[in-house]
Design an enzyme around this catalytic site. Structure first.
Site, PDB file in Angstrom:
ATOM      1  CE  LYS A 275      49.842  43.967  52.720  1.00  0.00           C
ATOM      2  NZ  LYS A 275      50.265  43.799  51.325  1.00  0.00           N
ATOM      3  NE  ARG A 349      45.063  48.678  43.283  1.00  0.00           N
ATOM      4  CZ  ARG A 349      45.777  47.785  42.621  1.00  0.00           C
ATOM      5  NH1 ARG A 349      45.322  47.253  41.484  1.00  0.00           N
ATOM      6  NH2 ARG A 349      46.963  47.395  43.053  1.00  0.00           N
TER       7      ARG A 349
HETATM    8  N1  BES Z   1      50.575  48.389  50.702  1.00  0.00           N
HETATM    9  C1  BES Z   1      50.707  47.384  49.723  1.00  0.00           C
HETATM   10  C2  BES Z   1      51.920  47.574  48.829  1.00  0.00           C
HETATM   11  C3  BES Z   1      53.265  47.513  49.517  1.00  0.00           C
HETATM   12  C4  BES Z   1      53.986  46.340  49.541  1.00  0.00           C
HETATM   13  C5  BES Z   1      53.824  48.641  50.064  1.00  0.00           C
HETATM   14  C6  BES Z   1      55.219  46.286  50.146  1.00  0.00           C
HETATM   15  C7  BES Z   1      55.064  48.598  50.675  1.00  0.00           C
HETATM   16  C8  BES Z   1      55.768  47.427  50.715  1.00  0.00           C
HETATM   17  C9  BES Z   1      49.462  47.358  48.833  1.00  0.00           C
HETATM   18  O1  BES Z   1      48.282  47.712  49.442  1.00  0.00           O
HETATM   19  C10 BES Z   1      49.298  45.958  48.342  1.00  0.00           C
HETATM   20  O2  BES Z   1      49.041  45.115  49.145  1.00  0.00           O
HETATM   21  N2  BES Z   1      49.440  45.770  47.040  1.00  0.00           N
HETATM   22  C11 BES Z   1      49.299  44.491  46.443  1.00  0.00           C
HETATM   23  C12 BES Z   1      48.408  44.634  45.255  1.00  0.00           C
HETATM   24  C13 BES Z   1      47.889  43.327  44.715  1.00  0.00           C
HETATM   25  C14 BES Z   1      46.984  42.649  45.727  1.00  0.00           C
HETATM   26  C15 BES Z   1      47.135  43.576  43.427  1.00  0.00           C
HETATM   27  C16 BES Z   1      50.686  44.020  46.051  1.00  0.00           C
HETATM   28  O3  BES Z   1      51.530  44.843  45.711  1.00  0.00           O
HETATM   29  O4  BES Z   1      50.937  42.825  46.125  1.00  0.00           O
HETATM   30 MN    MN Z   2      47.347  46.092  50.409  1.00  0.00          MN
END
Ligand code: BES
Ligand code: MN
Ligand code: ZN
Length: 497
Positions: A275, A349
């Protein structure tokens, strides 16, 4: 406002410290309140006129050292129009009342009567719940206070009521829920260097004190079960994954349980698909789903809910490393279905896939509800006011929606359909773990659905509601403890009444 709170119940004639009373729109006081305030004559009317206070919902009037009354302060909180006040309004008003009590106060009395008259035990317990949640603070790691901060003080808050015994009894239930929310908030606020999977599992094991059976599965147990989707997420971390199964059997012996499953990513760096740096610290809260399940189990056991419940949380840390999972890797989940990893940041997931499948197979629950901070896309879609609700069962949707309206923890149904499902088909495996940007929350839910069989199931995407929560009358904390009250209410409404 004070840090630590002790809640009690007393009679209408024992008024001490700061006195908080309620009035309805139009400065309408209940009969007992009028009697209690008689010694100050028309002082509150004059103060109300001076302050243009009319009793609008959530507004307040503050009178220091009112002569004639042996209290340090009189605060009048407006309840607005009192017709069809919901439970969530009572909780909110309890929060407003608590918020008006100054930090310097050691004693306060909340006069538990509205303009329309006396409150029932469970209504007073709802006020007390709001007060408890409002007083919540996470300052475990603060060793210094700013000069102008009040010293941490303890405050005794007594609710003055017509029938203190009835209120006390209702509060044994209410406080169970309150402490469940507090526990969930604490877990989410803890940093990931302290709360890693092993430590989280140890804390969850504390539920044994309440009569909950707690099993902790380690890596070798999960490997034997074939949970390679979950294990792949954790393989880059110095902290080993854990799977915690909690069982509360308050219902009929042998009756099928209901099940709650939580995403417990103790820190989500994104892994190799790392990230960006901005706000990455928030990802210590990527275990809010698991925290909610623990808080809920606490609430149900502490109030001795007459229901059989399974709580299951998949605990991992998602880190980049030489041993970490790569984009392009293919893993075989416990269900036997294979998954191509497109993005290691779509890890929640993968964890849930194995936990959902395991819980369904082992416990054959009447229904399963999972909670997960699953996608950023749900925050874009719904903001922070509703959690995304995905389900294969209309009845469950109806029940969750109703419980949401009662508690103020709102849910909004989102679609599931074959057209979305095919987006996650993979060139190389049975499915891929990311469907890309479009409909990101929906394709994530479609992924989960591939692991629940025909069991009635609901998925709550709580990325927007659990973290970085807006400041409300019942929450000043970064983490809201979202879901504990909602699911406690769901259980109460449909499995106990
Ligand atoms: N934990 C994150 C989602 C999240 C984002 C929770 C902001 C709380 C605040 C999740 O694991 C994630 O990174 N999701 C990605 C999915 C994508 C890579 C398909 C997302 O939402 O960008
Ligand atoms: Mn994630
Ligand atoms: Zn995540």
């Amino acid at each position: 406002m004070p840090d630590t709170l002790k809640i009690g119940f007393t009679s209408y004639d024992r008024l001490r410290g700061v006195l908080v009373t309620f009035c309805a729109e139009g400065l309408k006081f209940g009969p007992a309140t009028q009697k209690a305030l008689a010694p100050i004559g028309d002082l509150y009317r004059r103060a109300a006129t001076a302050d243009r206070f009319t009793g609008k919902s959530g507004s307040a009037l503050d009178i220091v050292a009112p002569s004639g009354l042996n209290v340090s302060r009189l605060i009048v909180v407006g309840t607005g129009k009192e017709r069809d006040l919901k439970d969530r309004d009572l909780v909110r008003l309890g929060g407003v009342a608590m918020g008006k009590i100054p930090a310097s106060a050691a004693q306060a009395t909340i006069f538990a009567e509205f303009g329309s008259g006396a409150l029932k035990g469970d209504q007073i317990a709802a006020l007390a719940l709001g007060a408890r949640l409002r007083a919540y603070r996470f300052d475990l790691y603060k060793t210094k206070r700013k000069d102008n901060d009040e010293r941490p003080s303890k405050v005794d808050v007594n609710f003055a009521c017509a029938n203190p015994a009835a209120a006390e009894k209702a509060w044994t239930t209410g406080s169970a829920v309150a402490e469940g929310v507090v526990w969930a908030r604490d877990l989410v606020n803890e940093p990931a260097n302290i709360l890693y999977p092993g430590e989280f599992a140890r804390r969850a094991a504390g539920l044994r004190k309440l009569g909950i059976t707690v099993e902790v599965l380690d890596v070798s147990a999960m490997r034997k079960l074939g949970m390679n989707a979950l294990l792949g997420v954790g393989q880059g971390s110095a902290h080993e994954p854990k799977l915690v199964i909690m069982r509360w059997n308050g219902g009929k012996r042998g009756a099928d349980p209901i099940a709650f499953i939580g995403k417990g990513v103790c820190f989500d760096s994104g892994g190799i698909s790392i990230k960006p740096a901005a706000n990455m610290e928030d990802m210590k809260g990527d275990m809010a789903g698991a925290a909610c399940v623990v808080g809920l189990m606490h609430a149900l056991a502490a109030r001795k809910a007459k229901v059989n419940v399974v709580g299951a949380i998949g605990l991992v840390e998602n880190m980049p490393d030489g041993k970490a999972q790569r984009p392009g890797d293919i893993v075989t989940s416990m269900s036997g279905q294979t998954i191509e990893i497109i993005n290691t940041d779509a890890e929640g997931r993968l964890v849930l896939a194995d936990v959902l499948y395991y819980v369904n197979k082992r416990f054959k629950p009447k229904f399963m509800i999972d909670l997960a901070t699953l996608t950023g896309a749900i925050i874009v879609a719904l903001g922070q006011e509703h959690a995304g609700l995905f389900s294969n069962d209309d009845k469950l949707v109806e029940r969750l929606t109703k419980a949401g309206e009662a508690t103020g923890e709102l849910v909004w149904r989102m679609p599931l359909a074959a057209e979305y499902d095919k987006i996650i088909d993979s060139k190389f495996a049975d499915m891929k773990n990311s469907g890309g940007r479009f409909g990101g929350s929906i394709t994530a839910a479609q992924f989960l659905q591939r692991f629940v069989g025909k069991t009635p199931w609901a998925h709550l995407d709580i990325a927007g509601t659990a973290l970085g929560s807006p400041q409300t009358d019942v929450n000043k904390s970064w983490s809201s403890g979202w879901g504990v009250r909602l699911l406690d209410r769901l259980v109460e409404d449909y499995y106990e009444r």
